[in-house]
Design a protein around this motif. Structure first.
Motif, mmCIF file in Angstrom:
data_model
loop_
_atom_site.group_PDB
_atom_site.id
_atom_site.type_symbol
_atom_site.label_atom_id
_atom_site.label_comp_id
_atom_site.label_asym_id
_atom_site.label_seq_id
_atom_site.Cartn_x
_atom_site.Cartn_y
_atom_site.Cartn_z
ATOM 1 N N ILE A 150 -4.728 10.604 -0.405
ATOM 2 C CA ILE A 150 -3.838 9.784 0.424
ATOM 3 C C ILE A 150 -3.265 8.626 -0.380
ATOM 4 C CG2 ILE A 150 -3.735 8.277 2.448
ATOM 5 C CD1 ILE A 150 -5.839 10.098 3.752
ATOM 6 N N LEU A 151 -4.095 7.988 -1.192
ATOM 7 C CA LEU A 151 -3.598 6.886 -2.017
ATOM 8 C C LEU A 151 -2.590 7.375 -3.051
ATOM 9 C CD1 LEU A 151 -6.812 4.736 -2.584
ATOM 10 C CD2 LEU A 151 -4.818 4.153 -1.189
ATOM 11 N N ASP A 152 -2.791 8.587 -3.588
ATOM 12 C CA ASP A 152 -1.803 9.142 -4.528
ATOM 13 C C ASP A 152 -0.424 9.196 -3.888
ATOM 14 O OD1 ASP A 152 -3.607 9.498 -6.594
ATOM 15 O OD2 ASP A 152 -3.975 11.616 -6.160
ATOM 16 N N ARG A 153 -0.402 9.482 -2.588
ATOM 17 C CA ARG A 153 0.870 9.596 -1.881
ATOM 18 C C ARG A 153 1.403 8.248 -1.421
ATOM 19 N NH1 ARG A 153 0.799 10.274 3.478
ATOM 20 N NH2 ARG A 153 -1.255 11.293 3.390
ATOM 21 N N ARG A 154 0.501 7.395 -0.931
ATOM 22 C CA ARG A 154 0.960 6.144 -0.309
ATOM 23 C C ARG A 154 1.040 4.972 -1.275
ATOM 24 N NH1 ARG A 154 -1.178 5.451 5.795
ATOM 25 N NH2 ARG A 154 0.301 3.723 5.550
ATOM 26 N N ARG A 155 0.226 4.981 -2.318
ATOM 27 C CA ARG A 155 0.237 3.877 -3.296
ATOM 28 C C ARG A 155 -0.027 4.456 -4.679
ATOM 29 N NH1 ARG A 155 -0.925 -1.586 -2.485
ATOM 30 N NH2 ARG A 155 0.035 -1.266 -0.447
ATOM 31 N N PRO A 156 0.937 5.183 -5.255
ATOM 32 C CA PRO A 156 0.717 5.867 -6.537
ATOM 33 C C PRO A 156 0.352 4.886 -7.652
ATOM 34 C CG PRO A 156 2.750 6.606 -5.487
ATOM 35 C CD PRO A 156 2.294 5.417 -4.719
ATOM 36 N N ARG A 157 -0.479 5.360 -8.565
ATOM 37 C CA ARG A 157 -0.845 4.558 -9.731
ATOM 38 C C ARG A 157 0.362 4.381 -10.643
ATOM 39 N NH1 ARG A 157 -5.988 7.219 -12.461
ATOM 40 N NH2 ARG A 157 -6.096 5.184 -13.538
#
Length: 371
Positions: free
Chosen positions: A268-275
């Motif tokens: 989910i973080l990859d989609r919503r807050r990518p590195r």
């Protein structure tokens, strides 16, 4: 209805208070000692409501609790104040015995005296709802079995043993003195306002700050996950409609391995807050030595509460996790001050749903991720 909620500034307790106080026909007395995991910021949306009253106090002080019961004309107690962090119980079990066992005993003393003073109709309607955990049942094989209300107790950790002891006290006060109690045992909770040392918020915040995500063992330990707002609805139902002397298992029917949980957060973080690097947060996962007595699997059968009280979870694990991560992304004001104390992968330890404990946390070694 008039409620006394113990541990109401903690994770689950604050969710219960927010739910109850939104109904203007309820009055909520919220008792919490405000040790490290009790957070008044979790009550911000209801702190100005006339039907919510916060009291800083200790469940071990039976006289003070009795006074709150009397002045609040309480019709139901929802007892959530507890030490509940397994790693902390391994490091220092004394606080768990003091809060979970002695504290529950003192609370029962006050409740019994208050209940005996009530007129007949009020005595019939009064409920003492003790909130417990699936950890009192021990663990299950990876491939079979579920916990029911009839599952024998077999606690593994000092935390689980202290909760099992308090469950037995509750039943004894019902059988010996007739106090109208109800019990509930829930699976792992997650959601907004979860103390940052716990698995899901710790994964979220470590990932956002580019820190390692240490996972116990191979990450294969299995937990059943329950969104905290679904749990709060269930607790309100048990407290108001549960049959005296009965217990109710509350679960989300959402079993996941610890590794699946961590990977789900990463996805989910990859989609919503990518590195910034473009790499997946999964690259931060690190496997570390397992903790002592780590239970293999928990799985709750919630059929009884579904059948008898008409409850069912409104969130799947996927929708609940999406909501949880969204909340942490949007509410840095709440978690940032706590995070400054707890640190990225270290922990100060603790309980998300407590009303009593140590006054000043002490820094501790890094903690791995896993329920």
């Amino acid at each position: 209805m008039n409620f006394l909620v113990t541990g109401g500034a903690g994770f689950i307790g604050s969710a219960v208070c927010r739910l109850l106080a939104r109904d203007p026909s309820n009055n909520v007395v919220n008792l919490d000692k405000l040790t490290y995991a009790g957070n008044l910021a979790s009550l911000r949306e209801i702190d100005s409501l006339p039907n919510h009253r916060f009291v800083q106090g200790d469940i071990c002080e039976a006289d003070s609790v009795l006074e709150l019961l009397r002045t609040g004309n309480i019709g139901a107690v929802i007892h959530l104040a507890a030490e509940s962090h397994v790693d902390r119980s391994i490091d220092g079990p004394a606080a768990f015995i003091e809060t979970n066992v002695v504290g529950t005993f003192r609370l029962l003393e006050a409740a019994l005296e208050y209940w005996r003073e009530l007129p007949h109709a009020a005595r019939e309607g009064f409920r003492f709802h003790h909130v417990s955990t699936d950890e009192v049942f021990g663990d299950l094989p990876f491939d079979s079995g579920v916990f029911t209300e009839e599952t024998p107790y077999a606690p593994s950790s000092p935390y689980a043993a202290s909760k099992a002891a308090s469950d037995h006290l509750i039943r004894a006060w019902h059988r010996t003195y007739g106090l109208p109690v109800v019990l509930s045992n829930s699976s792992n909770n997650y959601g907004p306002y979860h103390y940052p040392e716990k698995l899901i918020p710790l994964v979220i915040l470590n990932a956002l700050e580019e820190h390692d995500l240490p996972v116990y063992g191979s990450g294969e330990n299995v937990r059943d996950w329950l969104f905290v707002e679904d749990h709060a609805r269930a607790l309100a139902l048990v407290a108001t409609r549960g049959a005296p002397g009965e217990s109710y298992n509350i679960g989300g029917r959402s079993e996941r391995t610890n590794l699946q949980v961590v990977e789900g957060v990463c996805n989910i973080l990859d989609r919503r807050r990518p590195r910034a690097s473009g790499a997946s947060y999964r690259e931060l996962i690190r496997f570390v030595a397992d903790r002592p007595g780590h239970d293999r699997r928990y799985a709750i059968d919630p059929s009884k509460i579904e059948r008898d009280l008409g409850w069912e979870p409104q969130e799947t694990f996927e929708t609940g996790l999406e909501r949880t991560i969204g909340w942490y992304l949007e509410n840095e004001w709440w978690w940032r001050p706590i995070r400054a104390q707890v640190g990225p992968v270290g922990r100060l330890g603790g309980s998300p749903d407590r009303g009593r404990g140590r006054e000043s946390p002490v820094a501790r070694p890094p903690s791995a991720l896993g329920g």
